[in-house]
Design a protein around this motif. Structure first.
Motif, short mmCIF file in Angstrom:
data_model
loop_
_atom_site.label_atom_id
_atom_site.label_comp_id
_atom_site.label_asym_id
_atom_site.label_seq_id
_atom_site.Cartn_x
_atom_site.Cartn_y
_atom_site.Cartn_z
N TYR A 57 0.83 -1.20 0.00
CA TYR A 57 0.00 0.00 0.00
C TYR A 57 0.87 1.27 0.00
O TYR A 57 1.62 1.49 -0.94
CB TYR A 57 -0.98 -0.01 1.17
CG TYR A 57 -2.25 -0.80 0.90
CD1 TYR A 57 -3.13 -0.43 -0.12
CD2 TYR A 57 -2.58 -1.91 1.68
CE1 TYR A 57 -4.30 -1.14 -0.35
CE2 TYR A 57 -3.76 -2.62 1.45
CZ TYR A 57 -4.61 -2.23 0.43
OH TYR A 57 -5.77 -2.94 0.19
N GLU A 58 0.80 2.09 1.03
CA GLU A 58 1.42 3.42 0.98
C GLU A 58 2.95 3.41 0.98
O GLU A 58 3.57 4.45 0.71
CB GLU A 58 0.88 4.30 2.10
CG GLU A 58 -0.59 4.64 1.92
CD GLU A 58 -1.06 5.80 2.79
OE1 GLU A 58 -0.20 6.47 3.41
OE2 GLU A 58 -2.28 6.04 2.84
N SER A 59 3.58 2.29 1.29
CA SER A 59 5.05 2.24 1.20
C SER A 59 5.50 1.52 -0.07
O SER A 59 6.68 1.20 -0.22
CB SER A 59 5.66 1.56 2.44
OG SER A 59 5.23 0.22 2.55
N PHE B 260 3.93 5.48 -3.74
CA PHE B 260 3.07 6.46 -3.07
C PHE B 260 3.94 7.28 -2.11
O PHE B 260 3.93 7.07 -0.89
CB PHE B 260 1.94 5.75 -2.31
CG PHE B 260 0.84 6.66 -1.84
CD1 PHE B 260 -0.20 7.00 -2.69
CD2 PHE B 260 0.83 7.15 -0.54
CE1 PHE B 260 -1.23 7.83 -2.26
CE2 PHE B 260 -0.19 7.98 -0.09
CZ PHE B 260 -1.23 8.32 -0.95
N PRO B 261 4.75 8.22 -2.63
CA PRO B 261 5.71 8.95 -1.80
C PRO B 261 5.08 9.98 -0.88
O PRO B 261 5.79 10.58 -0.05
CB PRO B 261 6.62 9.61 -2.83
CG PRO B 261 5.76 9.76 -4.04
CD PRO B 261 4.86 8.57 -4.06
N ASP B 262 3.78 10.20 -0.97
CA ASP B 262 3.12 11.23 -0.17
C ASP B 262 3.32 11.00 1.32
O ASP B 262 3.58 11.93 2.09
CB ASP B 262 1.62 11.28 -0.48
CG ASP B 262 1.33 11.43 -1.97
OD1 ASP B 262 1.79 10.56 -2.73
OD2 ASP B 262 0.63 12.38 -2.35
N ASP B 263 3.13 9.76 1.77
CA ASP B 263 3.31 9.43 3.19
C ASP B 263 3.36 7.91 3.35
O ASP B 263 3.24 7.16 2.39
CB ASP B 263 2.19 10.03 4.05
CG ASP B 263 0.81 9.64 3.55
OD1 ASP B 263 0.56 8.44 3.37
OD2 ASP B 263 -0.02 10.55 3.32
N ASP B 264 3.54 7.48 4.59
CA ASP B 264 3.57 6.05 4.92
C ASP B 264 2.60 5.78 6.06
O ASP B 264 2.96 5.27 7.12
CB ASP B 264 4.99 5.61 5.33
CG ASP B 264 5.93 5.51 4.16
OD1 ASP B 264 5.46 5.28 3.04
OD2 ASP B 264 7.15 5.68 4.37
N HIS B 265 1.33 6.10 5.83
CA HIS B 265 0.31 5.89 6.84
C HIS B 265 -0.30 4.49 6.75
O HIS B 265 -0.12 3.79 5.76
CB HIS B 265 -0.81 6.93 6.68
CG HIS B 265 -0.38 8.33 6.96
ND1 HIS B 265 -1.06 9.42 6.50
CD2 HIS B 265 0.69 8.82 7.66
CE1 HIS B 265 -0.46 10.52 6.89
NE2 HIS B 265 0.60 10.18 7.60
N VAL B 266 -1.03 4.11 7.78
CA VAL B 266 -1.81 2.88 7.74
C VAL B 266 -3.11 3.20 7.00
O VAL B 266 -4.13 3.54 7.59
CB VAL B 266 -2.11 2.36 9.16
CG1 VAL B 266 -2.93 1.08 9.10
CG2 VAL B 266 -0.80 2.09 9.90
N ILE C 282 -3.18 2.12 -6.81
CA ILE C 282 -4.56 2.58 -6.85
C ILE C 282 -4.67 3.99 -7.43
O ILE C 282 -5.55 4.27 -8.25
CB ILE C 282 -5.19 2.53 -5.44
CG1 ILE C 282 -5.26 1.09 -4.96
CG2 ILE C 282 -6.58 3.16 -5.44
CD1 ILE C 282 -5.65 0.94 -3.50
N GLN C 283 -3.77 4.88 -7.02
CA GLN C 283 -3.84 6.27 -7.49
C GLN C 283 -3.06 6.53 -8.76
O GLN C 283 -3.48 7.33 -9.61
CB GLN C 283 -3.33 7.22 -6.38
CG GLN C 283 -4.31 7.49 -5.27
CD GLN C 283 -4.43 6.32 -4.31
OE1 GLN C 283 -3.52 5.51 -4.17
NE2 GLN C 283 -5.56 6.24 -3.63
N ARG C 284 -1.90 5.85 -8.93
CA ARG C 284 -0.97 6.24 -9.99
C ARG C 284 -0.87 5.24 -11.13
O ARG C 284 -0.09 5.43 -12.05
CB ARG C 284 0.40 6.51 -9.38
CG ARG C 284 0.40 7.76 -8.49
CD ARG C 284 1.74 8.00 -7.83
NE ARG C 284 1.78 9.28 -7.16
CZ ARG C 284 1.35 9.50 -5.92
NH1 ARG C 284 0.86 8.49 -5.21
NH2 ARG C 284 1.40 10.71 -5.38
N GLY C 285 -1.63 4.15 -11.07
CA GLY C 285 -1.68 3.24 -12.20
C GLY C 285 -0.60 2.17 -12.19
O GLY C 285 -0.16 1.70 -11.14
#
Length: 287
Positions: A224-226, A248-254, A276-279
């Protein structure tokens, strides 16, 4: 079908692809025989026994069967589909209804004391990991239920190339606070009738592990985010994280953003990540 949902799962057998969704429509059968000419078409829709919604479809090419997870049949349990006529799959009336199944791995044993048996490792949510004998589709039965510290929702996993070790992903253990960072659970399954939990390993980031795949001595994991996390499993019981690619470099949240799936099955070694966001990301392998 399934226009109300963007979520799909797809698997390929012979010269056909099989697509499912939780939005309904059963199994779409897609003819790939002219794909090199840019031509594919839906040739069948399978709704046997009232089949409508399906979360995942997994194919065991050694047996010629597909397995449905999280469908509207058998209480969301395990359902077998005969692919002996690939264009016309047949849903078997027998099933395993003991628990909801989110995803599954299926192995056929060609030698040794388990020769001739087909075994499913079913990731069954809060139940844990069910080991199921699916050799006789009319009489599937539970061999064992594996659990582990921190169990929240057994989601999916990957098996090493020698079929000795299982790397399991729990999708909610981080979200529920059972663990602090992205954690993977390790089991020895060489003798599936005597499988056991060996321990866990973790990244240093507070994200959710989702889907994994083994290729050679590497475990590829969508986190996921990482983003993508890559473990060296040459020593299967001591995985070492050696590479990552953060989609997903924006953050590393759960949270449920970023790298959703990974595929590393190409002969070239090229790795695909679906974000999911960037394809779609296409990466060269490590090493």
């Amino acid at each position: 079908n399934g226009r109300s949902s963007i979520w799909r799962d797809m698997a390929v057998y012979d010269e056909y692809a099989y697509s499912v969704t939780e939005a309904g429509g059963g199994i779409q059968v897609i003819d790939l025989r002219k794909i090199d000419k840019g031509k594919v078409k839906i040739v069948n829709r399978v709704t046997d026994l009232g089949l409508a919604t399906v979360h995942n479809i997994t194919i065991n090419p050694d047996s010629g069967y597909a397995y449905l997870s999280g469908s509207n049949l058998a209480g969301g349990g395990l359902v077998a589909v005969d692919l002996s006529d690939p264009a016309n799959p047949v849903v078997e009336p027998g099933n395993w209804p003991d628990s909801y199944v989110h995803d599954v791995l299926v192995l056929s044993y060609a030698k040794g004391k388990h020769k001739g048996r087909e075994i499913a490792f079913a990731f069954a949510g809060s139940t844990g990991i069910a080991i199921i004998d699916v050799t006789d589709k009319a009489n599937m039965f539970t061999i064992d239920i594996l659990t582990y510290p921190g169990l929240a929702f057994s989601h999916s996993g990957a098996i090493d190339r020698k079929n000795k070790y299982l790397y399991a992903n729990d999708e909610l253990d981080e979200l529920d606070g059972n663990v602090e960072t992205s954690t993977t659970y390790l089991f020895k399954i060489k003798d599936f009738e005597n499988s056991r939990y060996l321990g866990s390993f973790s990244t240093d980031v507070t994200t959710i592990d989702h889907n994994s795949m083994v290729r050679g001595n590497w475990l590829y994991q969508a986190n996921y985010e990482s983003g993508l996390r890559v473990y060296n499993i040459k020593r299967p019981k001591r995985p070492i994280q050696e590479a990552f690619f953060d989609t997903f470099p924006d953050d590393d949240h759960v949270g449920f953003n970023g790298a959703w799936g990974v595929f590393a099955g190409f002969p070239s070694g090229v790795v695909l990540i679906s974000d999911i966001q960037r394809g779609l990301f296409v990466l060269l392998p490590p090493g």
